[in-house]
Design an enzyme around this catalytic site. Structure first.
Site, short mmCIF file in Angstrom:
data_model
loop_
_atom_site.label_atom_id
_atom_site.label_comp_id
_atom_site.label_asym_id
_atom_site.label_seq_id
_atom_site.Cartn_x
_atom_site.Cartn_y
_atom_site.Cartn_z
N ASP A 54 0.85 -1.18 0.00
CA ASP A 54 0.00 0.00 0.00
C ASP A 54 0.89 1.24 0.00
OD1 ASP A 54 -2.92 0.91 0.60
OD2 ASP A 54 -1.71 2.03 2.04
N ILE A 55 0.51 2.25 -0.77
CA ILE A 55 1.26 3.51 -0.78
C ILE A 55 0.84 4.31 0.45
CG2 ILE A 55 1.69 5.67 -2.02
CD1 ILE A 55 0.99 4.08 -4.63
N GLU A 98 -4.74 2.28 -4.29
CA GLU A 98 -3.28 2.32 -4.19
C GLU A 98 -2.75 1.06 -3.51
OE1 GLU A 98 -4.65 3.93 -0.24
OE2 GLU A 98 -5.38 4.03 -2.29
#
Length: 178
Positions: A54-55, A98
């Protein structure tokens, strides 16, 4: 005419299983392949690993720099993961806005942790400049291994997701294992 139709069908199939922004596989296709891998692993006593990624603070990137820049960050993160994944062996998918998943056949937890940490370091050192952002962009990762951590695809996803959540709870920009 038959050859042209076959080529067109192949192209349509590829469009149906890949994400338009990143070119990565979509969630549904990932879930199908994961289930196939679970069945194969049960049959042949194989081990494989799953990485969830995950960003970090992605919403703030969109809020501060706009969605076009946010899309650029997603694309560049996908490029980093594809470059580090083994060609025609590992599978990289975009499973949410994301969020990403990497399916690693015949990979131990240690091997998956090593890859996830390499991806984390690359994101931390390059994702901002690759995306043209004036601030650091980091990613968090969760690792789970079949059959050590789970007995089904659903349980494996839950374990990888919990490990990712643990990374986020403990300050982000880190790798946690199930």
């Amino acid at each position: 005419s038959l050859v042209a139709r076959s080529i067109e069908n192949s192209q349509l199939y590829n469009l149906a299983i890949t994400d338009g922004l990143t070119g990565l596989f979509i969630k549904r296709y990932f879930e199908d392949r994961l289930e196939d891998m679970v069945q194969q692993s049960l049959r042949y006593s194989l081990t494989f690993s799953l990485i969830y990624a995950d960003i970090d603070h992605f919403k703030s990137i969109n809020d501060e720099f706009g969605h076009v820049q946010g899309d650029s960050v997603i694309k560049k993160a996908a490029e980093i993961m594809l470059k580090e994944a083994r060609d025609n062996i590992d599978m990289v998918a975009r499973i949410g806005g994301e969020e990403f998943a990497l399916l690693l056949p015949e990979t131990s937890k240690e091997g998956a942790f090593s890859l996830a940490n390499r991806l984390r370091e690359l994101a931390e050192s390059k994702l901002d400049s690759m995306s043209g952002l004036p601030r650091k962009v980091t990613m968090s990762f969760g690792v789970a291994t079949f059959p050590d951590d789970a007995k089904s695809s659903k349980e494996l996803i839950e374990k990888a997701d919990r490990a990712l959540y643990k990374s986020k709870q403990n300050g982000r920009n880190r790798v946690s294992v199930a």
